[in-house]
Design a protein around this motif. Structure first.
Motif, PDB file in Angstrom:
ATOM      1  N   MET A 109       0.824  -1.197   0.000  1.00 20.75           N
ATOM      2  CA  MET A 109       0.000   0.000   0.000  1.00 20.75           C
ATOM      3  C   MET A 109       0.864   1.254   0.000  1.00 20.75           C
ATOM      4  SD  MET A 109      -3.270  -0.705  -0.034  1.00 20.75           S
ATOM      5  CE  MET A 109      -3.974   0.797   0.639  1.00 20.75           C
ATOM      6  N   TYR A 110       1.940   1.207   0.761  1.00 20.65           N
ATOM      7  CA  TYR A 110       2.828   2.359   0.917  1.00 20.65           C
ATOM      8  C   TYR A 110       3.663   2.616  -0.328  1.00 20.65           C
ATOM      9  CZ  TYR A 110       6.823   4.980   2.860  1.00 20.65           C
ATOM     10  OH  TYR A 110       7.823   5.888   3.085  1.00 20.65           O
ATOM     11  N   THR A 111       4.188   1.558  -0.921  1.00 20.29           N
ATOM     12  CA  THR A 111       5.148   1.710  -2.016  1.00 20.29           C
ATOM     13  C   THR A 111       4.523   1.699  -3.405  1.00 20.29           C
ATOM     14  OG1 THR A 111       5.554  -0.680  -1.990  1.00 20.29           O
ATOM     15  CG2 THR A 111       7.021   0.692  -0.686  1.00 20.29           C
ATOM     16  N   VAL A 112       3.326   1.135  -3.544  1.00 15.37           N
ATOM     17  CA  VAL A 112       2.729   0.999  -4.873  1.00 15.37           C
ATOM     18  C   VAL A 112       1.431   1.784  -5.004  1.00 15.37           C
ATOM     19  CG1 VAL A 112       1.926  -0.626  -6.622  1.00 15.37           C
ATOM     20  CG2 VAL A 112       3.721  -1.315  -5.038  1.00 15.37           C
ATOM     21  N   VAL A 113       0.508   1.590  -4.078  1.00 13.92           N
ATOM     22  CA  VAL A 113      -0.829   2.161  -4.222  1.00 13.92           C
ATOM     23  C   VAL A 113      -0.794   3.690  -4.159  1.00 13.92           C
ATOM     24  CG1 VAL A 113      -3.139   2.261  -3.235  1.00 13.92           C
ATOM     25  CG2 VAL A 113      -1.921   0.089  -3.314  1.00 13.92           C
ATOM     26  N   THR A 114      -0.037   4.247  -3.203  1.00 11.43           N
ATOM     27  CA  THR A 114       0.012   5.708  -3.065  1.00 11.43           C
ATOM     28  C   THR A 114       0.577   6.392  -4.298  1.00 11.43           C
ATOM     29  OG1 THR A 114       0.220   5.483  -0.656  1.00 11.43           O
ATOM     30  CG2 THR A 114       0.831   7.596  -1.621  1.00 11.43           C
TER      31      THR A 114
END
Length: 323
Positions: A276-281
């Motif tokens: 979530m932190y490295t890809v989704v944002t």
């Protein structure tokens, strides 16, 4: 336990999200799609800003740099993850892992500084509108970016030098990808100095930017409360809305990563939070700024209109030549 020095250590094992072979094609397709959307979305933001003179302002200058950093951020971890899923391999070399750690810290830190610079830009625009062009001049904007690069470069470089002092077991497993906190957890030697330096740099690269963002928006709120015009309040709020959404996603998922790793020992939940932190944002940032920003939507429409006109001109030219 048999231990090797870092100079002899061949590599690490990345556990990934799931060891189930049936899920690997699904995971590969999912991450490849997210990676391509992130790349195309952020490249489109950069293209729109650079091609439209109406967007040559400090806010969009920082946004274009943020898009570039997000492209580099996802490229630090996702390509290696895709290769490992495709080849059914979990290996990553020692140098490859340190390289991943280094660039992960570089681009995560730059995200922090850029979001802070954008918050300061909004603060000046709303609280000191008459002096905005004088304060937020091109020289200051470039200087802020260069100082941010300089600080995070040395922070990450010293981290790597300290990690190179550590020793690891022959078979070292890391939950998802090479991250500084995960490296400390699997080290066999004393990490006291590393942890002290981590706390100091977290205050510099993490806490200080958050404090700057909170201060900027506290001053913005006070200025909005003094405004008598509802239209001006709504205009000021819409100016900050996209940035607030990005800040919420970035820091919300970042805190989720570290809270999940601190509260639970499940590598799978920690991996999902890290994704979530490295890809989704970074993937959501272009959509947030495009959907919520009239200037960017207008520039995008003009760019697409010019592209369509050029395409029609090329088709007409080819038609005339064939006739």
């Amino acid at each position: 336990m048999e231990v090797e020095n870092h100079t002899e250590h061949s590599g690490f094992l990345l556990l990934g999200l799931s060891g189930d072979l049936k899920l690997q094609p699904l995971l590969f397709g999912l991450f490849l799609s997210m990676y391509l959307v992130t790349m195309l979305g952020n490249l489109l933001i950069i293209l729109v800003i650079t091609s439209d003179s109406h967007l040559h302002t400090p806010m969009y200058f920082f946004l274009s740099i943020l898009s570039f950093v997000d492209i580099c951020f996802v490229s630090t971890t996702i390509p290696k993850m895709l290769v490992n899923i495709h080849t059914h391999s979990r290996d990553i070399s020692y140098r490859g892992c340190l390289t991943q750690v280094y660039f992960f810290m570089i681009f995560a830190g730059m995200d922090n500084f850029l979001l802070t610079a954008m918050a300061y830009d909004h603060f000046v625009a709303i609280c000191h509108p008459l002096h905005y062009m004088v304060i937020m001049n091109p020289r200051l904007c470039i200087l802020l970016v260069l100082i941010s690069w300089f600080i995070i470069f040395w922070v990450a470089s010293i981290h790597i030098l300290l990690i190179m002092r550590l020793t690891f077991s022959i078979v070292t497993e890391i939950p998802h990808f090479c991250e500084v906190t995960q490296i400390f957890k699997v080290a066999c030697s004393d990490t006291l100095i590393n942890n002290i330096y981590l706390y100091v740099t977290t205050a510099l690269v993490g806490v200080a930017p958050v404090a700057g963002i909170l201060y900027s928006y506290s001053q913005i709120v006070f200025s909005l409360m003094k405004m008598s015009s509802t239209a001006n309040k709504l205009k000021a709020f819409s100016t900050c809305g996209s940035h607030l959404c990005v800040v919420f996603f970035f820091y919300g998922t970042a805190f989720g990563v570290y809270l999940s790793s601190a509260v639970t020992h499940s590598s799978q939940s920690s991996s999902i939070a890290s994704v979530m932190y490295t890809v989704v944002t970074p993937m959501l940032n272009p959509f947030i700024y495009t959907l919520r920003n009239k200037d960017v939507k207008g520039a995008l429409e003009r760019l697409l209109s010019r592209a369509a006109s050029s395409l029609c001109w090329i088709v007409d030219l080819r038609t005339k030549w064939t006739l």
